[in-house]
Design a protein around this motif. Sequence first.
Motif, short mmCIF file in Angstrom:
data_model
loop_
_atom_site.label_atom_id
_atom_site.label_comp_id
_atom_site.label_asym_id
_atom_site.label_seq_id
_atom_site.Cartn_x
_atom_site.Cartn_y
_atom_site.Cartn_z
N ARG A 372 51.37 44.17 42.87
CA ARG A 372 51.50 45.62 43.04
C ARG A 372 50.33 46.19 43.83
N ILE A 373 49.16 45.54 43.73
CA ILE A 373 47.98 46.05 44.43
C ILE A 373 48.15 45.95 45.93
N PHE A 374 49.03 45.07 46.39
CA PHE A 374 49.25 44.89 47.83
C PHE A 374 50.34 45.81 48.38
N PHE A 375 50.98 46.58 47.53
CA PHE A 375 52.02 47.50 47.97
C PHE A 375 51.67 48.96 47.67
N ASP A 376 50.84 49.20 46.67
CA ASP A 376 50.42 50.55 46.33
C ASP A 376 49.16 50.87 47.12
N LEU A 377 49.33 51.24 48.39
CA LEU A 377 48.20 51.42 49.29
C LEU A 377 47.93 52.88 49.63
N ASP A 378 48.46 53.79 48.85
CA ASP A 378 48.23 55.21 49.12
C ASP A 378 46.74 55.52 49.12
N GLY A 379 46.28 56.10 50.20
CA GLY A 379 44.87 56.48 50.29
C GLY A 379 43.93 55.35 50.64
N ILE A 380 44.49 54.12 50.87
CA ILE A 380 43.65 52.98 51.19
C ILE A 380 43.68 52.74 52.70
N SER A 393 41.45 45.44 36.80
CA SER A 393 42.67 45.90 36.11
C SER A 393 43.93 45.27 36.67
N ASN A 394 43.83 44.54 37.76
CA ASN A 394 45.02 43.94 38.39
C ASN A 394 45.00 42.42 38.37
N ALA A 395 44.12 41.84 37.58
CA ALA A 395 43.99 40.38 37.58
C ALA A 395 43.58 39.87 36.21
N ARG A 396 43.79 38.56 36.04
CA ARG A 396 43.24 37.80 34.91
C ARG A 396 42.69 36.50 35.47
N ILE A 397 41.50 36.15 35.03
CA ILE A 397 40.87 34.92 35.49
C ILE A 397 40.74 33.96 34.31
N PHE A 398 41.13 32.71 34.54
CA PHE A 398 41.02 31.67 33.53
C PHE A 398 40.21 30.51 34.13
N ARG A 399 39.48 29.84 33.28
CA ARG A 399 38.70 28.68 33.73
C ARG A 399 39.16 27.47 32.93
N HIS A 400 39.64 26.45 33.65
CA HIS A 400 40.21 25.27 33.01
C HIS A 400 39.51 24.01 33.53
N PRO A 401 39.57 22.93 32.76
CA PRO A 401 39.14 21.63 33.29
C PRO A 401 40.00 21.26 34.49
#
Length: 531
Positions: A372-380, A393-401
Amino acid sequence: MKFETGFLSLAEELLFYIMSFLSCRDILRRASVCKALREMYISSSELQYIVEISGQRLLPVPNTDNSIPVSKRLQLLRDKAHAWFKVDIHSFETVPITRVPHPYRGKRFAGGHLYSWNAHEDTATIFPILPKPSQQSIQRNWLPGTLCSVPHSYNLDVFMDPAQNLIAVVYVVDHVETVYINLRALDGDGIRPQAAGEKLFLTDELENRPETISAKLKGLGRHIALWRRLDDENWTSSDEKWQLQIWDWKYSTTSNSILSGAVPNRPNTTIDFCFLGNNRLLVITDNLKLYSIEDMSQAPELLACFLMPVSLMLWCLPGLPIDDIGHSSQPQMQAQRTMYTSDPTHRLLCLIASSSRTDSFSSTQVIIISTRIFFDLDGIAATPIPWKHWGPSNARIFRHPYHFKVHISGNRVLQALPVGTRNSEFMLHLMDFSPLAATNRRGLGRVVKEPSTVYISDSTGRSGESLTTSLPYVQVVFLDRKFDSAESELEDIWIDEDRIYMLNADLEPTTFGGDPVFIKRPIGKFEVIDV
């Protein structure tokens, strides 16, 4: 107040007609502040159906059978979403395969088919996995020299799209100076009927035609893109040049839609790219550059540049759905198979960032991003956007082996993660990032709304940063089955709109030097779980 009174005095049919044009969020907002509109929403399967489709991030497929009552379609949607949280991991159909493709062969899963290309042997294969009655099935093998019959040629990459009945082969001739892309029908040796021609031609901006060191070919719908790393003898910088060209292969065999640039000449530098719907392209370096490709007569237009928090060696997981119904060669057949497709403006993108092995804890960082962050570009504007303004607010990061597996489809993520202190076994984890997942789980799984903080290493492994992300999701862990990872029992996993696919090796116990070991037999098996 007078406006609200006048609005509510309208006939119920007219009120519903007006409400049906509102977004999911606006419908729920108005139903939450107005008793009359809330009662209308509760009693209206049509309004609930609009909210359900939007909340599951789906789009209805055109020209499907509308004879099913809306109330029934609504219940089917909700039941299907709930079924993902109670998958029976032991209930599957087995499909034996004569040879488990080795990881280096570049396995890809698309349209219910598994395909791979062996660059070393110049062989390829594609076959369906339990095809449905309405699904076209393609099964072929290519022996050395049959992918491209042009004399003195060498293949650089192969792309297959079962939905388009298309195979594209990029190859070089004349001592790796001239590059072409050959287009053919996937189910035969003839020219693809809807293609503009048999061959796509590159536009060389430089007269000396630099040598192509490596190439990467991808496609979505009517678009094909080729990225090349170039060796230009006239290039004085120590950086390496690259070029990316995009074609509308149904319209023209040539293209002016070209990007180019340079990357540092070091081992941990990568460039990747992926299509986001029919008109946007994301170029992935240590940052994310978003381009519009609506006008193929000119270079892609830069829309925004999303900065990553640290310098990373990123690549895009080849799991972004390619169910482009609108541009499929057989839309009616696909429409019979499903009434919905995932919304390209609200899917998930999975980026993989590997830490350097000089890091004290060698690991892989998985970055899940909502498109959604790549389509909601109003004002960008097309200026760099810091991570803190778009990422948390637009991502989740995980760290795995290092030894883990992941695949995505729509708004779902399937992972096989090691368990135990010695990482000797795998268990499957499913995450649903759609807004209505918390409702449709019906008490199953775990809702994760609280932010999580992960230390993410840069591409050298010598520095990094602790990052907090908060994209909400619901997770379910399938605890009742474990896979033996020490002997690589679970080769790979995939997920689509209604199935889980597990590629398992067939292990044979033996001994080596007096110690018990397992070796892989030449016959493996797919386990397919219908949801």
